[in-house]
Design a protein around this motif. Structure first.
Motif, PDB file in Angstrom:
ATOM      1  N   LEU A 196       4.373  44.501 -20.019  1.00  0.00           N
ATOM      2  CA  LEU A 196       3.256  44.227 -20.917  1.00  0.00           C
ATOM      3  C   LEU A 196       2.017  43.890 -20.098  1.00  0.00           C
ATOM      4  CD1 LEU A 196       2.547  43.735 -23.987  1.00  0.00           C
ATOM      5  CD2 LEU A 196       3.020  41.323 -23.516  1.00  0.00           C
ATOM      6  N   ILE A 197       0.929  44.593 -20.347  1.00  0.00           N
ATOM      7  CA  ILE A 197      -0.340  44.325 -19.678  1.00  0.00           C
ATOM      8  C   ILE A 197      -1.158  43.359 -20.526  1.00  0.00           C
ATOM      9  CG2 ILE A 197      -2.525  45.319 -18.899  1.00  0.00           C
ATOM     10  CD1 ILE A 197      -0.188  46.089 -17.139  1.00  0.00           C
ATOM     11  N   ILE A 198      -1.689  42.312 -19.893  1.00  0.00           N
ATOM     12  CA  ILE A 198      -2.501  41.311 -20.587  1.00  0.00           C
ATOM     13  C   ILE A 198      -3.884  41.277 -19.953  1.00  0.00           C
ATOM     14  CG2 ILE A 198      -2.710  38.879 -21.224  1.00  0.00           C
ATOM     15  CD1 ILE A 198       0.338  38.668 -20.869  1.00  0.00           C
ATOM     16  N   GLU A 199      -4.898  41.432 -20.787  1.00  0.00           N
ATOM     17  CA  GLU A 199      -6.283  41.413 -20.314  1.00  0.00           C
ATOM     18  C   GLU A 199      -7.063  40.305 -21.016  1.00  0.00           C
ATOM     19  OE1 GLU A 199      -7.243  42.975 -17.839  1.00  0.00           O
ATOM     20  OE2 GLU A 199      -6.880  45.122 -17.859  1.00  0.00           O
ATOM     21  N   ILE A 200      -7.925  39.621 -20.258  1.00  0.00           N
ATOM     22  CA  ILE A 200      -8.828  38.623 -20.810  1.00  0.00           C
ATOM     23  C   ILE A 200     -10.233  39.198 -20.700  1.00  0.00           C
ATOM     24  CG2 ILE A 200      -9.419  36.181 -20.858  1.00  0.00           C
ATOM     25  CD1 ILE A 200      -6.367  36.881 -20.880  1.00  0.00           C
ATOM     26  N   SER A 247      -7.636  31.887 -14.772  1.00  0.00           N
ATOM     27  CA  SER A 247      -7.061  30.542 -14.693  1.00  0.00           C
ATOM     28  C   SER A 247      -7.097  29.838 -16.044  1.00  0.00           C
ATOM     29  CB  SER A 247      -7.810  29.707 -13.643  1.00  0.00           C
ATOM     30  OG  SER A 247      -7.645  30.253 -12.356  1.00  0.00           O
ATOM     31  N   LYS A 248      -8.182  30.049 -16.793  1.00  0.00           N
ATOM     32  CA  LYS A 248      -8.291  29.441 -18.115  1.00  0.00           C
ATOM     33  C   LYS A 248      -7.199  29.965 -19.055  1.00  0.00           C
ATOM     34  CE  LYS A 248     -11.558  26.397 -18.323  1.00  0.00           C
ATOM     35  NZ  LYS A 248     -11.278  24.997 -18.772  1.00  0.00           N
ATOM     36  N   PHE A 249      -6.916  31.251 -18.959  1.00  0.00           N
ATOM     37  CA  PHE A 249      -5.843  31.820 -19.785  1.00  0.00           C
ATOM     38  C   PHE A 249      -4.516  31.163 -19.455  1.00  0.00           C
ATOM     39  CE2 PHE A 249      -2.318  34.880 -19.940  1.00  0.00           C
ATOM     40  CZ  PHE A 249      -2.236  35.070 -21.311  1.00  0.00           C
ATOM     41  N   LEU A 250      -4.232  31.020 -18.168  1.00  0.00           N
ATOM     42  CA  LEU A 250      -2.971  30.403 -17.770  1.00  0.00           C
ATOM     43  C   LEU A 250      -2.902  28.952 -18.222  1.00  0.00           C
ATOM     44  CD1 LEU A 250      -2.450  31.791 -14.146  1.00  0.00           C
ATOM     45  CD2 LEU A 250      -1.438  32.608 -16.283  1.00  0.00           C
ATOM     46  N   CYS A 251      -3.993  28.226 -18.083  1.00  0.00           N
ATOM     47  CA  CYS A 251      -4.021  26.797 -18.401  1.00  0.00           C
ATOM     48  C   CYS A 251      -3.977  26.537 -19.900  1.00  0.00           C
ATOM     49  CB  CYS A 251      -5.278  26.167 -17.795  1.00  0.00           C
ATOM     50  SG  CYS A 251      -5.457  24.402 -18.130  1.00  0.00           S
ATOM     51  N   ASP A 266     -13.808  33.806 -24.957  1.00  0.00           N
ATOM     52  CA  ASP A 266     -14.304  32.679 -25.748  1.00  0.00           C
ATOM     53  C   ASP A 266     -13.167  31.985 -26.494  1.00  0.00           C
ATOM     54  OD1 ASP A 266     -16.832  33.187 -24.894  1.00  0.00           O
ATOM     55  OD2 ASP A 266     -17.505  34.171 -26.731  1.00  0.00           O
ATOM     56  N   ASP A 267     -12.216  32.774 -27.020  1.00  0.00           N
ATOM     57  CA  ASP A 267     -11.068  32.179 -27.700  1.00  0.00           C
ATOM     58  C   ASP A 267     -10.159  31.456 -26.714  1.00  0.00           C
ATOM     59  OD1 ASP A 267     -11.732  32.838 -30.273  1.00  0.00           O
ATOM     60  OD2 ASP A 267     -10.437  34.594 -30.387  1.00  0.00           O
ATOM     61  N   VAL A 268      -9.948  32.073 -25.577  1.00  0.00           N
ATOM     62  CA  VAL A 268      -9.073  31.489 -24.561  1.00  0.00           C
ATOM     63  C   VAL A 268      -9.630  30.178 -24.046  1.00  0.00           C
ATOM     64  CG1 VAL A 268      -8.283  31.780 -22.174  1.00  0.00           C
ATOM     65  CG2 VAL A 268      -7.999  33.642 -23.819  1.00  0.00           C
ATOM     66  N   GLU A 269     -10.946  30.156 -23.801  1.00  0.00           N
ATOM     67  CA  GLU A 269     -11.539  28.998 -23.143  1.00  0.00           C
ATOM     68  C   GLU A 269     -11.687  27.801 -24.083  1.00  0.00           C
ATOM     69  OE1 GLU A 269     -15.418  27.231 -20.972  1.00  0.00           O
ATOM     70  OE2 GLU A 269     -15.559  28.602 -22.655  1.00  0.00           O
ATOM     71  N   LYS A 270     -12.184  28.036 -25.304  1.00  0.00           N
ATOM     72  CA  LYS A 270     -12.473  26.868 -26.143  1.00  0.00           C
ATOM     73  C   LYS A 270     -12.348  27.111 -27.636  1.00  0.00           C
ATOM     74  CE  LYS A 270     -17.418  27.922 -25.762  1.00  0.00           C
ATOM     75  NZ  LYS A 270     -18.742  27.413 -25.333  1.00  0.00           N
TER      76      LYS A 270
END
Length: 224
Positions: A79-83, A35-39, A121-125
């Protein structure tokens, strides 16, 4: 429509299309990280969730089901996307899991599923803006541009890519060979990129002779 409304609709749409383990995996697997990645990354960049599939099932090299965080479709490209969080993908990973992950990503790439990964960590903040830039760069290679692009702009992008690929100073003769153009045209293209902030000229002696050009700090802006 707000992000929250669009996100709820997005997940419900895919839940309604699934059954069994595929539905269960989406209910269990789409959590805080995804959800954080999407947001923080996808929504600010794209503004919608078209062609994006959460918890997308593929088979690994052993024929076993694997659910990627997301898959994005564009024409024939999937395309595959992984967090990836540090704890689950580094700190708590044993040697066998590490081997399996690398084998899976290599296999998926061979099967036509390029895999890109972002650190949680990059995605979130830390750096969601860098994640957006990187994602835009990747996606732009599979999308038609909405705005017209000139031949000069295309050439500038290609020169930046050439400089990245060479991993050394780029010189006029490199550009001459790559494009099949004359020396004067190559120099003019390099100088224009310098004036726009994509390259930096390096001089020999008392700034009398340029020996090559290196990538500027903001060169990524020319690749999106």
């Amino acid at each position: 429509m707000t992000y929250e409304e669009a996100h709820r609709s997005f997940i419900q749409y895919h839940l309604d299309k699934r059954s069994g383990e595929r539905r269960g995996r989406l209910e269990r697997g789409h959590g805080h990280v995804e959800s954080k990645f999407l947001c923080n990354v996808w929504w600010p960049l794209c503004g919608d969730f078209r062609n994006l599939h959460p918890e997308y099932e593929v088979l690994d090299w052993r024929g076993r089901s694997y659910f990627a965080d997301f898959a994005w479709f564009s024409g024939t490209v999937k395309l595959i996307i992984e967090i990836k969080g540090f704890a689950s993908h580094v700190r708590d990973m044993d040697r066998q899991k590490y081997c399996h992950e690398l084998n899976r990503e290599t296999f998926l790439h061979a099967m036509g599923y390029p895999v890109i990964s972002f650190a949680y960590d990059d995605v979130e903040k830390n750096h969601p803006e860098i994640c957006m830039t990187m994602l835009k760069m990747v996606m732009s290679r599979y999308q038609a541009r909405r705005a017209p692009i000139t031949r000069i702009q295309l050439a500038e992008k290609e020169i930046i890519r050439l400089a990245v690929q060479q991993a050394r100073l780029i010189r006029p003769k490199d550009v001459e060979r790559h494009f099949g153009i004359d020396h004067k045209t190559a120099v003019n293209l390099l100088k224009k990129l310098c004036s726009k902030g994509g390259l930096i000229p390096l001089y020999r002696g008392n700034r009398q002779r340029v020996v090559g050009y290196e990538l500027a700090h903001d060169f990524l802006n020319f690749l999106d």
